[in-house]
Design a protein around this motif. Structure first.
Motif, PDB file in Angstrom:
ATOM      1  N   PHE A  22      48.214  43.759  41.454  1.00  0.00           N
ATOM      2  CA  PHE A  22      47.145  42.784  41.144  1.00  0.00           C
ATOM      3  C   PHE A  22      47.332  42.268  39.809  1.00  0.00           C
ATOM      4  CE2 PHE A  22      44.914  45.837  43.987  1.00  0.00           C
ATOM      5  CZ  PHE A  22      44.503  45.092  44.749  1.00  0.00           C
ATOM      6  N   ALA A  23      47.990  42.834  38.831  1.00  0.00           N
ATOM      7  CA  ALA A  23      48.160  42.009  37.730  1.00  0.00           C
ATOM      8  C   ALA A  23      49.295  40.740  38.014  1.00  0.00           C
ATOM      9  CB  ALA A  23      49.288  43.015  36.967  1.00  0.00           C
ATOM     10  N   LYS A  24      50.227  40.865  39.046  1.00  0.00           N
ATOM     11  CA  LYS A  24      50.853  39.714  39.475  1.00  0.00           C
ATOM     12  C   LYS A  24      49.949  38.365  39.797  1.00  0.00           C
ATOM     13  CE  LYS A  24      55.103  42.165  40.453  1.00  0.00           C
ATOM     14  NZ  LYS A  24      55.972  42.390  41.580  1.00  0.00           N
ATOM     15  N   VAL A  25      48.960  38.870  40.557  1.00  0.00           N
ATOM     16  CA  VAL A  25      47.857  37.816  40.925  1.00  0.00           C
ATOM     17  C   VAL A  25      47.246  37.118  39.843  1.00  0.00           C
ATOM     18  CG1 VAL A  25      45.903  37.432  42.275  1.00  0.00           C
ATOM     19  CG2 VAL A  25      47.582  38.831  43.260  1.00  0.00           C
ATOM     20  N   LEU A  26      46.918  38.025  38.805  1.00  0.00           N
ATOM     21  CA  LEU A  26      46.200  37.641  37.748  1.00  0.00           C
ATOM     22  C   LEU A  26      47.253  36.681  36.752  1.00  0.00           C
ATOM     23  CD1 LEU A  26      44.213  40.594  36.600  1.00  0.00           C
ATOM     24  CD2 LEU A  26      43.255  38.617  37.480  1.00  0.00           C
ATOM     25  N   ALA A  27      48.482  36.821  36.947  1.00  0.00           N
ATOM     26  CA  ALA A  27      49.301  36.150  36.076  1.00  0.00           C
ATOM     27  C   ALA A  27      49.842  34.758  36.681  1.00  0.00           C
ATOM     28  CB  ALA A  27      50.764  36.962  35.702  1.00  0.00           C
ATOM     29  N   ALA A  28      49.520  34.487  38.050  1.00  0.00           N
ATOM     30  CA  ALA A  28      49.730  33.644  38.878  1.00  0.00           C
ATOM     31  C   ALA A  28      48.989  32.412  38.470  1.00  0.00           C
ATOM     32  CB  ALA A  28      49.762  33.814  40.104  1.00  0.00           C
ATOM     33  N   PRO A  29      49.258  31.229  38.760  1.00  0.00           N
ATOM     34  CA  PRO A  29      48.272  30.029  38.609  1.00  0.00           C
ATOM     35  C   PRO A  29      46.701  30.365  39.313  1.00  0.00           C
ATOM     36  CG  PRO A  29      50.246  29.127  39.553  1.00  0.00           C
ATOM     37  CD  PRO A  29      50.278  30.748  39.806  1.00  0.00           C
ATOM     38  N   VAL A  30      45.768  30.073  38.650  1.00  0.00           N
ATOM     39  CA  VAL A  30      44.410  30.475  39.006  1.00  0.00           C
ATOM     40  C   VAL A  30      43.963  29.971  40.284  1.00  0.00           C
ATOM     41  CG1 VAL A  30      41.965  30.455  38.425  1.00  0.00           C
ATOM     42  CG2 VAL A  30      43.662  30.540  36.671  1.00  0.00           C
ATOM     43  N   ASN A  31      43.657  31.119  40.954  1.00  0.00           N
ATOM     44  CA  ASN A  31      42.677  30.969  42.487  1.00  0.00           C
ATOM     45  C   ASN A  31      41.604  31.586  42.175  1.00  0.00           C
ATOM     46  OD1 ASN A  31      41.664  31.407  44.882  1.00  0.00           O
ATOM     47  ND2 ASN A  31      43.504  31.050  45.924  1.00  0.00           N
ATOM     48  N   ARG A  32      40.449  30.940  41.958  1.00  0.00           N
ATOM     49  CA  ARG A  32      39.256  31.835  41.383  1.00  0.00           C
ATOM     50  C   ARG A  32      38.826  33.027  42.190  1.00  0.00           C
ATOM     51  NH1 ARG A  32      37.624  30.237  36.760  1.00  0.00           N
ATOM     52  NH2 ARG A  32      37.441  27.875  36.435  1.00  0.00           N
ATOM     53  N   ASP A  33      38.923  32.886  43.585  1.00  0.00           N
ATOM     54  CA  ASP A  33      38.575  33.981  44.568  1.00  0.00           C
ATOM     55  C   ASP A  33      39.650  35.068  44.327  1.00  0.00           C
ATOM     56  OD1 ASP A  33      36.457  32.746  45.646  1.00  0.00           O
ATOM     57  OD2 ASP A  33      37.336  31.651  47.270  1.00  0.00           O
ATOM     58  N   ASN A  34      40.714  34.807  44.376  1.00  0.00           N
ATOM     59  CA  ASN A  34      41.857  35.884  44.458  1.00  0.00           C
ATOM     60  C   ASN A  34      41.744  36.554  42.915  1.00  0.00           C
ATOM     61  OD1 ASN A  34      42.673  35.503  46.919  1.00  0.00           O
ATOM     62  ND2 ASN A  34      44.463  34.231  46.486  1.00  0.00           N
ATOM     63  N   ALA A  35      41.497  35.751  41.785  1.00  0.00           N
ATOM     64  CA  ALA A  35      41.610  36.237  40.603  1.00  0.00           C
ATOM     65  C   ALA A  35      40.301  37.032  40.257  1.00  0.00           C
ATOM     66  CB  ALA A  35      41.410  35.105  39.504  1.00  0.00           C
ATOM     67  N   GLU A  36      39.148  36.721  40.880  1.00  0.00           N
ATOM     68  CA  GLU A  36      38.163  37.631  40.728  1.00  0.00           C
ATOM     69  C   GLU A  36      38.116  38.870  41.175  1.00  0.00           C
ATOM     70  OE1 GLU A  36      33.176  37.881  41.308  1.00  0.00           O
ATOM     71  OE2 GLU A  36      34.328  35.877  41.546  1.00  0.00           O
ATOM     72  N   ARG A  37      38.647  39.044  42.416  1.00  0.00           N
ATOM     73  CA  ARG A  37      39.036  40.145  43.267  1.00  0.00           C
ATOM     74  C   ARG A  37      40.099  40.907  42.714  1.00  0.00           C
ATOM     75  NH1 ARG A  37      42.533  42.397  46.965  1.00  0.00           N
ATOM     76  NH2 ARG A  37      41.631  43.555  48.537  1.00  0.00           N
ATOM     77  N   SER A  38      41.124  40.240  42.258  1.00  0.00           N
ATOM     78  CA  SER A  38      42.399  40.943  41.450  1.00  0.00           C
ATOM     79  C   SER A  38      41.974  41.689  40.164  1.00  0.00           C
ATOM     80  CB  SER A  38      43.229  39.923  41.132  1.00  0.00           C
ATOM     81  OG  SER A  38      43.918  39.685  42.454  1.00  0.00           O
ATOM     82  N   ARG A  39      40.823  40.981  39.244  1.00  0.00           N
ATOM     83  CA  ARG A  39      40.411  41.806  38.226  1.00  0.00           C
ATOM     84  C   ARG A  39      39.613  42.864  38.459  1.00  0.00           C
ATOM     85  NH1 ARG A  39      39.318  36.145  36.718  1.00  0.00           N
ATOM     86  NH2 ARG A  39      36.989  36.387  37.381  1.00  0.00           N
ATOM     87  N   ASN A  40      38.803  42.722  39.487  1.00  0.00           N
ATOM     88  CA  ASN A  40      38.044  43.850  39.751  1.00  0.00           C
ATOM     89  C   ASN A  40      38.889  45.072  40.220  1.00  0.00           C
ATOM     90  OD1 ASN A  40      35.538  42.677  39.255  1.00  0.00           O
ATOM     91  ND2 ASN A  40      35.149  41.928  41.409  1.00  0.00           N
ATOM     92  N   LYS A  41      39.853  44.675  41.185  1.00  0.00           N
ATOM     93  CA  LYS A  41      40.490  45.956  41.745  1.00  0.00           C
ATOM     94  C   LYS A  41      41.839  46.491  40.590  1.00  0.00           C
ATOM     95  CE  LYS A  41      41.094  47.163  45.299  1.00  0.00           C
ATOM     96  NZ  LYS A  41      40.261  48.420  45.957  1.00  0.00           N
ATOM     97  N   PHE A  42      41.929  45.550  39.688  1.00  0.00           N
ATOM     98  CA  PHE A  42      42.650  45.880  38.525  1.00  0.00           C
ATOM     99  C   PHE A  42      42.277  46.865  37.580  1.00  0.00           C
ATOM    100  CE2 PHE A  42      44.308  45.881  34.374  1.00  0.00           C
ATOM    101  CZ  PHE A  42      45.677  45.746  34.379  1.00  0.00           C
ATOM    102  N   LEU A  43      40.667  46.495  37.342  1.00  0.00           N
ATOM    103  CA  LEU A  43      39.947  47.524  36.542  1.00  0.00           C
ATOM    104  C   LEU A  43      39.766  48.722  37.163  1.00  0.00           C
ATOM    105  CD1 LEU A  43      37.502  44.858  35.134  1.00  0.00           C
ATOM    106  CD2 LEU A  43      39.306  46.402  33.861  1.00  0.00           C
ATOM    107  N   GLU A  44      39.405  48.637  38.376  1.00  0.00           N
ATOM    108  CA  GLU A  44      39.056  49.772  39.286  1.00  0.00           C
ATOM    109  C   GLU A  44      40.355  50.906  39.071  1.00  0.00           C
ATOM    110  OE1 GLU A  44      39.018  50.819  44.036  1.00  0.00           O
ATOM    111  OE2 GLU A  44      37.772  49.391  43.286  1.00  0.00           O
TER     112      GLU A  44
END
Length: 62
Positions: A22-44
């Motif tokens: 999930f950190a890799k997704v957050l580091a990639a160019p922004v895709n709002r849907d993926n970034a939001e889901r990845s942030r939530n999963k990362f925190l979880e």
């Protein structure tokens, strides 16, 4: 080392691998849907990793 501690360490390592994806997704160019889901999963996962670390510490304190 007890089997319980060894199991907790393996679980921690697995959760770190999952969190890294999930950190890799957050580091990639922004895709709002993926970034939001990845942030939530990362925190979880980070919360879970910290809980496992507390459990390991509790087991080693005994």
């Amino acid at each position: 080392m007890s089997e319980r501690i060894e199991t907790l360490k393996k679980a921690r390592a697995r959760m770190i691998e999952d969190r890294d994806a999930f950190a890799k997704v957050l580091a990639a160019p922004v895709n709002r849907d993926n970034a939001e889901r990845s942030r939530n999963k990362f925190l979880e996962l980070q919360t879970l990793i910290e809980a496992i670390e507390r459990a390991i510490k509790g087991e080693t304190a005994e």
